[in-house]
Design a protein around this motif. Structure first.
Motif, PDB file in Angstrom:
ATOM      1  N   GLU A 446       0.848  -1.191   0.000  1.00 16.45           N
ATOM      2  CA  GLU A 446       0.000   0.000   0.000  1.00 16.45           C
ATOM      3  C   GLU A 446       0.888   1.246   0.000  1.00 16.45           C
ATOM      4  O   GLU A 446       1.773   1.382   0.853  1.00 16.45           O
ATOM      5  N   THR A 453      -5.913   1.758   4.881  1.00 16.90           N
ATOM      6  CA  THR A 453      -5.044   0.982   5.770  1.00 16.90           C
ATOM      7  C   THR A 453      -5.860   0.299   6.867  1.00 16.90           C
ATOM      8  O   THR A 453      -5.581  -0.851   7.243  1.00 16.90           O
ATOM      9  N   VAL A 469       3.109  -0.868   4.251  1.00 27.10           N
ATOM     10  CA  VAL A 469       2.603   0.468   3.945  1.00 27.10           C
ATOM     11  C   VAL A 469       3.793   1.415   3.791  1.00 27.10           C
ATOM     12  O   VAL A 469       4.644   1.483   4.675  1.00 27.10           O
ATOM     13  N   VAL A 527      -2.074  -1.209  -3.695  1.00 28.10           N
ATOM     14  CA  VAL A 527      -2.994  -0.082  -3.521  1.00 28.10           C
ATOM     15  C   VAL A 527      -2.169   1.203  -3.613  1.00 28.10           C
ATOM     16  O   VAL A 527      -1.244   1.410  -2.819  1.00 28.10           O
TER      17      VAL A 527
END
Length: 610
Positions: A446, A453, A469, A527
């Motif tokens: 991500e 998230t 992330v 993402v």
């Protein structure tokens, strides 16, 4: 027979001099022209006379040797009879005709300007009405959302009441079954009668008393049994009434939901119709503006053509006035200087009036063009407002779909999300939930820490999956971690962003050392919602450094803010890289207040049309 001609007077044409086959009337005198035509149609003798003169004029015209005349004209040896010097009367007539034509065109252009102003006022009225309609649509949307929420709460309360009543009935059934079985198993015999009663009378008092107690107990138990059966029947009737009530509640709930959906669809259709009306009005306004601009340009060209002619005529008139007229006046003993001065003054005044008319026309034309531009800009703003309303309606529908889809989820339990604005919207969250719940990815990358998230973190904590992330803002990481506890399966990599400048890409924001941070791991879900990419021709291109080597066999790539030019350019580059690598894929776009773009492997093509 010849063909008679009825026309407006053009006295400078040599072909009309002495031509009795042509009936000439004053310029613009439609009534006189109509009367001349009526006379020709109603009087056969007059028609034959004019027709005969027309034939004579045609014969005279054919008698000329045009070949030799054109040859003399080109050589400059044309006889003076065919090229007479202009006289003051002829020049005055030509000048009057030119002024008349220009004034007529000015009046026509003034009418066009008036029509343009009327159209502009009509466009302003339409824009005002559209603003009112937009306010009405917004209020109706709020009412529909409030009604849907109220129906949802009422249905939830009815469901809770029904569950409580069902639990009470189960407890009552467990209580009522025991006495019934006990009564059936231990019911005493019927009271003694006949011979048994006579024998019963011979028994001692103590035994008769015991028998009496037994019969009494039998009566009590029988009454209790009857009472229990009646209670059970009442409970059954109550259960039937509850079932009917629940059925009615569900029917009303679905009917209200359908009504709300119908209302929202109606509002969407209204917005679409309003958008079509505004687009049509803008197109017609542009067409009328373009037509008026062409007419105005033609008018200005004609005026530019007439100007030199007028000056030339004035010069020739001055020459004639100073030569021939003066000579004739001297010979005849007259003093024509005063008349020549008067004629020159009149011509000068006419030229001045013509210049003023042209100046007024130019000013009115500029005003009309400015007013048309203002109306066009107003129409464009109205169309933009309608597009925003349409996107807001789509976002509301996606919100309802997202809430209905995630209701009862076994892993998405913390539903406190704040979508919209800089964060992802409801269409992004809906598609992301469907990907997580149905594709079940095992490795998620991500770009950008935020609302997505929270959704991904809840999924990976309940599944055997990893979640990385990448976020550039350490303060936002600290704030997010203080308000939301992330599971151990989610790792945040703080990576600063840099501004990269290149000749082909311009200025692009990128994560510093992105490839090294991500590593060589394979991902089945990527993402992309970072770094921030507004105001750029190319945005969020970091993923291009690791494609296609970072993709699993089954993969999903989601890109937020796909309505902006920078993200659209990045999506096209992703498709080009997948095509060069020979990877079969499918793409799709979901529209809300913001657009999202998705690219998936060929076996997951259904995700592009959820």
């Amino acid at each position: 027979m010849g063909l008679p001609i009825v026309m407006y007077s053009l006295p400078w044409l040599a072909a009309l001099k002495g031509n009795r086959g042509v009936v000439a009337v004053e310029q613009g005198d439609r009534r006189a022209a109509a009367q001349a035509l009526a006379l020709l149609a109603s009087d056969p003798e007059h028609y034959r006379e004019v027709s005969s003169h027309s034939l004579d004029s045609a014969a005279d015209a054919l008698a000329h040797n045009f070949e030799s005349l054109y040859t003399d004209l080109l050589r400059g040896t044309l006889a003076p009879v065919y090229s007479p010097d202009p006289s003051p009367a002829t020049m005055t007539a030509i000048l009057d005709q030119n002024v008349q034509f220009v004034e007529r065109h000015i009046r026509r252009e003034r009418r066009s300007v008036d029509r343009a102003r009327t159209d502009a006022r009509a466009q302003r009225d339409i824009a005002t009405q559209l603003r009112r309609d937009l306010k009405t649509v917004a209020s109706q949307l709020e009412e529909s959302r409030a009604d849907a929420e109220r129906q949802r709460r009422e249905a939830s309360r009815e469901r809770e009441r029904a569950l409580d009543l069902a639990r009470q009935l189960e407890e009552y059934d467990s209580f009522a079954e025991v006495p019934q079985s006990r009564v059936q198993a231990n019911s005493p015999s019927v009271p003694r009668t006949g011979f048994k009663g006579w024998v019963h009378g011979l028994l001692p008092a103590s035994m008769r008393q015991a028998s009496f107690y037994a019969r009494h107990q039998h009566s009590v138990v029988t009454a209790l049994h009857t009472e229990v059966l009646a209670s059970q029947a009442a409970v059954q009737r109550h259960l039937k009434r509850i079932d009917a009530t629940l059925l009615a509640v569900h029917r009303d709930r679905y009917k209200d939901a359908e009504d709300a959906l119908t209302s929202v669809n109606g509002l969407t259709d209204s917005v679409s119709r309003l958008s079509s009306v505004v687009a049509s009005d803008i197109a017609s306004l542009r067409e009328s503006s373009d037509a008026r601009a062409s007419e105005i340009e033609g008018t200005l060209n004609q005026i530019a053509t007439v100007g030199p002619r007028v000056l030339h005529v004035a010069e020739r008139l001055s020459e004639v006035a100073t030569t021939e007229s003066v000579a004739r006046a001297v010979e005849s003993g007259m003093r024509p200087l005063g008349s020549i001065a008067d004629t020159a003054s009149e011509l000068a005044q006419q030229l001045t009036d013509l210049g003023n008319s042209v100046s007024s026309l130019v000013e009115e034309v500029h005003g009309a063009v400015t007013e048309s531009d203002t109306s066009a800009r107003l129409g464009q703003r109205s169309a933009g407002a309608l597009r925003k309303v349409g996107r807001a309606v789509d976002e509301v529908l996606w919100a309802d779909v997202f809430h209905d889809t995630t209701s009862g989820s076994d892993w998405f339990t913390d539903r406190a999300l704040s979508p919209g604005r800089w964060a992802v919207g409801y269409p992004f969250l809906y598609v992301l939930y469907r990907v997580l719940d149905e594709v079940r990815p095992t490795s998620v990358l991500e770009l950008g820490l935020g609302q997505s998230t929270k959704l991904i973190a809840q999924y990976v904590s309940s599944a055997d999956a990893s979640h990385k992330v990448v976020e550039h803002d350490p303060e936002w990481i600290e704030v997010f971690a203080a308000n939301y506890a992330l599971p151990s399966t989610t790792r945040i990599a703080p990576v600063p962003i840099t501004e990269e400048n290149s000749s082909d890409r311009g200025s692009v924001r990128r994560y510093e050392g992105f490839s090294a941070v991500v590593g060589s791991e394979l991902y089945d879900l990527i993402v992309i919602d970072g770094p921030y990419g507004y105001g750029q021709d190319l945005a969020r291109i970091d993923v291009l450094d690791i494609l296609p080597e970072c993709l699993s066999e089954r993969f999903v790539i989601m890109l937020d803010d796909a309505n902006r030019p920078g993200e659209q350019a990045t999506s096209r580059l992703i498709v080009e890289m997948l095509d060069r690598a020979g990877i079969a894929h499918a793409t799709g776009t979901y529209r809300g207040q913001k657009d999202i773009w998705i690219a998936v492997s060929a076996d997951l093509a259904f995700l592009t049309t959820l």
